[in-house]
Scaffold this active site. Sequence first.
Site, short mmCIF file in Angstrom:
data_model
loop_
_atom_site.label_atom_id
_atom_site.label_comp_id
_atom_site.label_asym_id
_atom_site.label_seq_id
_atom_site.Cartn_x
_atom_site.Cartn_y
_atom_site.Cartn_z
N CYS A 142 10.88 9.04 -3.53
CA CYS A 142 11.59 9.58 -2.36
C CYS A 142 12.23 10.93 -2.68
O CYS A 142 11.52 11.91 -2.87
CB CYS A 142 12.61 8.56 -1.86
SG CYS A 142 13.22 8.95 -0.21
N HIS A 175 9.62 3.47 -1.36
CA HIS A 175 10.46 2.97 -2.44
C HIS A 175 9.94 1.68 -3.07
O HIS A 175 10.32 0.58 -2.64
CB HIS A 175 11.86 2.65 -1.90
CG HIS A 175 12.70 3.85 -1.64
ND1 HIS A 175 13.55 4.37 -2.57
CD2 HIS A 175 12.84 4.62 -0.52
CE1 HIS A 175 14.19 5.42 -2.05
NE2 HIS A 175 13.78 5.59 -0.81
N GLU A 190 10.81 0.27 -5.82
CA GLU A 190 11.89 -0.49 -6.48
C GLU A 190 12.63 -1.39 -5.49
O GLU A 190 13.36 -2.29 -5.91
CB GLU A 190 12.84 0.47 -7.21
CG GLU A 190 13.89 1.18 -6.35
CD GLU A 190 13.34 2.29 -5.47
OE1 GLU A 190 12.10 2.43 -5.37
OE2 GLU A 190 14.14 3.02 -4.85
#
Lengths: 276, 79
Positions: free
Chosen positions: A104, A238, A240
């Site tokens: 990002c 994202h 994660e």
Amino acid sequence: MKVSNARVCVLRIEGTNCEEESYLSFKRLGAKPEKVHLKQLTRTDVTSDEKRSLADYQILVLPGGFSSGDYVRAGAIFAARMKSRLSRDLVEFVRAGKPVLGICNGFQILVETGLLPAMSGIMTEVPEAVLSTNDSARFECRPTLLKKVNRGSCAFTTKIPSDKISAIPSAHAEGKLTFPVDRAKRVVKELADNDQLVFKYVDPEGDIAGYPWCPNGSTENIAGICNREGNVFGLMPHPERVFFRYTHPDWTRNPDGAGDGRAVFESVLDYVSKKL
Amino acid sequence: MAVVEVRITLKKGVADPEGKNTLKALELLGFEGVREVRSVKVFEIETDGETEETERSVEEMCRKLLANPVIHNYTIRIK
């Protein structure tokens, strides 16, 4: 190198977010992550035991967020601060084949720094691309579907099957990957030829589709790219945030297996264990 | 001391969602005859130096931080 010895530098400044999720993703897989402030690497305003050296790490992660308030342009100030003091260290890091991940805001930083797409050399002096304002001019925040288009160069996606559609959330206002207008087609073709394209936004059938499947109007639906060697990788969504199945919005209907983002971290640790 | 105005505009052909959305909002508010809205960013920079040297250094600022050559043009005006 053993994964348990792999040191991961999760780099942050003011306005970084998701550093905790990025840190934990590596920790859960047995690596040795550490949250490091940029000032610790540039050795400014820190005590001697807080000082760190980039060369001591095997993986560099630039997490998401809104570093320095996204002033000037998203990622531009973080990039300028890194370039001012760490250029040589960064180039050495990448040249040594060590992986760099930008998620990002981290992707925006890599592009502003010139580490991506880096079609000629390791780091270009001026940016060759930009992540510009979404076509909607809004902050787009929701799950997005990604298809891997990389043919094997990227160190971060080797464990993702090519037919898999990964559901990875996006949350950004500036995610439209843009190349110079007069030669955008040529640049994309070159990226494809170099195997630098990694992820594209798709619909549930896996086909290229417009808004809202593509949240930002990115050139040819590109969601993530890597450098020529495949060890520097940036993407807007994202991974994660979906390490576990239960952070997917449909987890009650599909409770089994890992989160779709986990494979990104597994892939790069596999790379580290084989190549470093 | 000199005050330098740096104007960052989008290159021709680059999408300007902010301008487009502003235009739409102006239309919704009932303003008629608005043809186009373009978003522009302006920095005012106070410097010690004067003239040529200042201009060169501000040029460098644009190249290194203020503008991204992929989508931006910039103009520098010493006030």
